[in-house]
Write a protein that holds these residues in place. Structure first.
Motif, PDB file in Angstrom:
ATOM      1  N   MET B   1       0.887  -1.352   0.191  1.00 29.49           N
ATOM      2  CA  MET B   1      -0.001   0.082   0.026  1.00 29.49           C
ATOM      3  C   MET B   1       0.926   1.262  -0.070  1.00 29.49           C
ATOM      4  O   MET B   1       1.995   1.430   0.697  1.00 29.49           O
ATOM      5  N   ASP B   2       0.344   2.133  -0.831  1.00 31.05           N
ATOM      6  CA  ASP B   2       1.397   3.397  -0.826  1.00 31.05           C
ATOM      7  C   ASP B   2       0.433   4.467  -1.478  1.00 31.05           C
ATOM      8  O   ASP B   2      -0.687   4.340  -1.934  1.00 31.05           O
ATOM      9  N   VAL B   3       1.009   5.660  -1.565  1.00 33.65           N
ATOM     10  CA  VAL B   3       0.206   6.679  -2.222  1.00 33.65           C
ATOM     11  C   VAL B   3       0.672   6.810  -3.850  1.00 33.65           C
ATOM     12  O   VAL B   3       2.080   7.058  -3.878  1.00 33.65           O
ATOM     13  N   GLN B   4      -0.092   7.005  -4.504  1.00 36.01           N
ATOM     14  CA  GLN B   4       0.299   6.967  -6.156  1.00 36.01           C
ATOM     15  C   GLN B   4      -0.504   8.032  -6.764  1.00 36.01           C
ATOM     16  O   GLN B   4      -1.519   8.333  -6.509  1.00 36.01           O
ATOM     17  N   ARG B   5       0.159   8.906  -7.389  1.00 32.09           N
ATOM     18  CA  ARG B   5      -0.270   9.973  -8.186  1.00 32.09           C
ATOM     19  C   ARG B   5       0.292   9.890  -9.568  1.00 32.09           C
ATOM     20  O   ARG B   5       1.412   9.612  -9.758  1.00 32.09           O
ATOM     21  N   ASP B   6      -0.377  10.428 -10.525  1.00 32.99           N
ATOM     22  CA  ASP B   6       0.355  10.908 -11.699  1.00 32.99           C
ATOM     23  C   ASP B   6      -0.300  12.155 -12.455  1.00 32.99           C
ATOM     24  O   ASP B   6      -1.508  12.465 -12.057  1.00 32.99           O
ATOM     25  N   VAL B   7       0.141  12.601 -13.333  1.00 34.76           N
ATOM     26  CA  VAL B   7      -0.214  14.012 -14.033  1.00 34.76           C
ATOM     27  C   VAL B   7       0.314  13.769 -15.403  1.00 34.76           C
ATOM     28  O   VAL B   7       1.288  13.384 -15.661  1.00 34.76           O
ATOM     29  N   GLU B   8      -0.346  14.174 -16.309  1.00 30.78           N
ATOM     30  CA  GLU B   8      -0.100  14.320 -17.889  1.00 30.78           C
ATOM     31  C   GLU B   8       0.277  15.813 -18.191  1.00 30.78           C
ATOM     32  O   GLU B   8      -0.428  16.685 -17.804  1.00 30.78           O
TER      33      GLU B   8
END
Lengths: 115, 160
Positions: B1-8
């Motif tokens: 479990m972790d924090v995931q984010r992404d952005v284009e």
């Protein structure tokens, strides 16, 4: 909005590790729903041996997710909701921090693209 | 479990790599003060708008593609002690941040993963949290807590 709280983060790693195993999660849910409850009683309703239950409970306890209490000859286990709230707090604070940072990164990228 | 984010981002990967790997650019979005060199083993710091300060050690650099560091918050006591002990203070609260730059369509996607680092099983230099992040089923993907964790919190609260 402040950064992740110190105590939250300090306890997050062992918590995440304890929660990474599906059997332990099922066990934790059973303890949360039925506690205070003995390992023997838990083993009756789960497809694992009493010994395996005891071992997993010990791991949940060292991660702070359950606590045990002796009552006569029995040891009863109960869930500790505070530990999960700490974990939820770390996950939320960290998520929000990255939302803000990536919003700023997107804005910066836009300015660079317009140059 | 972790924090995931992404952005284009509508920008070439080379330019995006600059945005995520140079202190000057990081100061436009990561923190108000950033000291970071994309060199494995180098130390640095990040101060955020609200004054939160973290020290960091760069753990992995794959030029143009991936940058990972371990960081931990600096406490008032750490500051009072003065010295620039960039070592173990706050190590118990350390987490690992991994930033990956991926070409995507005409632009670039930036993926971020942050995971707590278990202080004890760090003997191999590969954090337990990192190993855990490989467990795809456990991935933290949305804005909200994973349903399972939320469910556990709820049932735990009911017990109180």
């Amino acid at each position: 909005m402040t950064g992740p709280d110190r105590q939250e983060l300090e306890r997050a790693a062992p918590l995440l590790e304890a929660l990474a195993d599906p059997t332990r999660r099922a066990l934790l849910r059973a303890v949360a729903e039925r506690g205070p409850v003995t390992a023997t009683s838990l083993a009756q309703d789960l497809p694992i041996s009493r010994q395996a239950v005891a071992k997993q409970l010990a791991q949940l306890e060292s991660a702070g997710l359950v606590r045990s209490e002796r009552a006569g000859r029995e040891t009863r286990f109960d869930a500790r909701p505070g530990a999960l709230r700490d974990l939820a707090g770390w996950l939320l604070a960290t998520s929000e921090a990255w939302d803000r940072r990536l919003d700023r990164l997107a804005a910066r990228a836009q300015r660079v693209a317009e140059r | 479990m972790d924090v995931q984010r992404d952005v284009e981002l509508d920008l070439d990967p080379e330019l995006v790599w600059e945005l995520v790997s140079t202190a000057e650019e990081l100061e436009t979005w990561l923190g108000v003060e950033v000291e970071l060199e994309p060199v494995e083993g180098s130390t640095g710091r990040v101060v955020e708008e609200d004054g939160t300060e973290r020290r960091l050690v760069v753990e992995e650099v794959e030029e143009g593609h991936r940058l990972a560091w371990r960081w931990w918050p600096v406490t008032d006591e750490d500051l009072d002690e003065g010295g620039d002990d960039e070592g173990d203070d706050g190590a118990a609260e350390a987490s690992r941040v991994e930033i990956t730059v991926v070409p995507s369509g005409g632009g670039t996607r930036v993926e971020v993963v942050e995971a707590p680092v278990a202080p004890l099983p760090r003997v191999t230099g590969v954090s337990a949290a990192h190993t855990m992040s490989a467990c795809a089923a456990e991935r933290w993907t949305g804005r909200l807590l994973g349903l399972e964790v939320t469910g556990l919190v709820r049932s735990a609260l009911v017990v109180m």
